[in-house]
Motif scaffolding. Structure first.
Motif, mmCIF file in Angstrom:
data_model
loop_
_atom_site.group_PDB
_atom_site.id
_atom_site.type_symbol
_atom_site.label_atom_id
_atom_site.label_comp_id
_atom_site.label_asym_id
_atom_site.label_seq_id
_atom_site.Cartn_x
_atom_site.Cartn_y
_atom_site.Cartn_z
ATOM 1 N N MET A 73 0.827 -1.197 0.000
ATOM 2 C CA MET A 73 0.000 0.000 0.000
ATOM 3 C C MET A 73 0.870 1.259 0.000
ATOM 4 O O MET A 73 0.781 2.087 -0.905
ATOM 5 N N ASP A 74 1.736 1.398 1.013
ATOM 6 C CA ASP A 74 2.524 2.621 1.145
ATOM 7 C C ASP A 74 3.483 2.786 -0.036
ATOM 8 O O ASP A 74 4.307 1.906 -0.305
ATOM 9 N N LYS A 75 3.350 3.902 -0.736
ATOM 10 C CA LYS A 75 4.209 4.281 -1.858
ATOM 11 C C LYS A 75 4.027 3.384 -3.083
ATOM 12 O O LYS A 75 4.734 3.543 -4.069
ATOM 13 N N THR A 76 3.080 2.449 -3.002
ATOM 14 C CA THR A 76 2.664 1.706 -4.185
ATOM 15 C C THR A 76 1.361 2.307 -4.692
ATOM 16 O O THR A 76 1.262 2.725 -5.841
ATOM 17 N N ILE A 77 0.366 2.394 -3.803
ATOM 18 C CA ILE A 77 -0.867 3.075 -4.188
ATOM 19 C C ILE A 77 -0.980 4.459 -3.540
ATOM 20 O O ILE A 77 -1.695 5.318 -4.065
ATOM 21 N N THR A 78 -0.287 4.670 -2.413
ATOM 22 C CA THR A 78 -0.308 5.993 -1.779
ATOM 23 C C THR A 78 0.976 6.745 -2.110
ATOM 24 O O THR A 78 2.027 6.144 -2.300
#
Length: 215
Positions: free
Chosen positions: A1-6
């Motif tokens: 999630m972190d720095k992949t989609i956000t």
């Protein structure tokens, strides 16, 4: 999630926002959290222990479930409104249109990652758990920190729990970080997204696709 989609990591911003809304005095403990982070960087403590320490400092030893839900919902609203890559939204929509089951596997704590996932249309979440006791979320991890090889173990356990055998699934896995190499290797299709340098190098060696999602 972190720095992949956000755009950015979520844990620190979640902690700061939650502390500000519930107990602003806890922000005075941020320097201690910084010392713990230095301890992690020096190899003195692990990632899981760092999470537990920062959780206790900024959220307290026991956060009532209702309060955790409220702060998670507010945080998810902010992230979904202004912190998601447009490319991630487009890929989620494309995968849904193709009939895929969309699962978020993240080292973030499930009690707030689930709120973000719900706003983005994920079907399920595999995440780091917390100990729950007497109606409160404790500053202790339940099970494994969903990171590195542990993430793959947790994904495999989820598949087993759903009654899905590996040979019956075609899995596309997206990640920005080399720590997810075990799962990228295991997936049918590995995609390095917004990847940092080490992952770009590994992707070139392993033949994984490399994409950069725009904001």
């Amino acid at each position: 999630m972190d720095k992949t989609i956000t755009y950015a990591p979520t844990w620190t911003s979640f902690l700061v926002g939650a502390a500000w809304s519930r107990a602003p005095w806890r922000l005075l403990l941020l320097p201690i959290a910084g010392v713990a982070t230095l301890g992690y960087a020096a190899g003195l403590i692990g990632r899981a222990r760092l999470k537990e320490i920062t959780h206790r400092l900024l959220l307290g030893a026991a956060l009532p479930e209702a309060a955790a839900h409220a702060v998670a919902e507010r945080f998810a609203d902010r992230v979904a409104a202004a912190g998601i890559y447009s490319g991630a939204r487009a890929q989620i929509a494309a995968d849904r249109a193709a009939g895929c089951t969309i699962v978020l596997a993240t080292a973030s704590y499930g009690f707030y990652a689930e709120a973000i996932a719900a706003r983005l249309g994920f079907d399920a979440v595999i995440a780091t758990g917390v100990v729950r006791d007497k109606g409160a979320i404790r500053a202790r991890i339940s099970g494994e920190n969903c990171y590195g090889a542990a993430k793959l173990r947790m994904i495999e356990a989820w598949l087993a729990g759903q009654g899905i055998t590996r040979r019956d699934a075609t899995i596309h896995f997206y990640s920005d970080h080399v720590s997810d190499a075990p799962t990228l290797e295991w997936a049918d299709v590995g995609i390095a997204v917004n990847a940092h340098g080490p992952l770009r190098v590994l992707a070139a060696e392993r033949g994984w696709a490399v994409v950069d999602w725009a904001r």
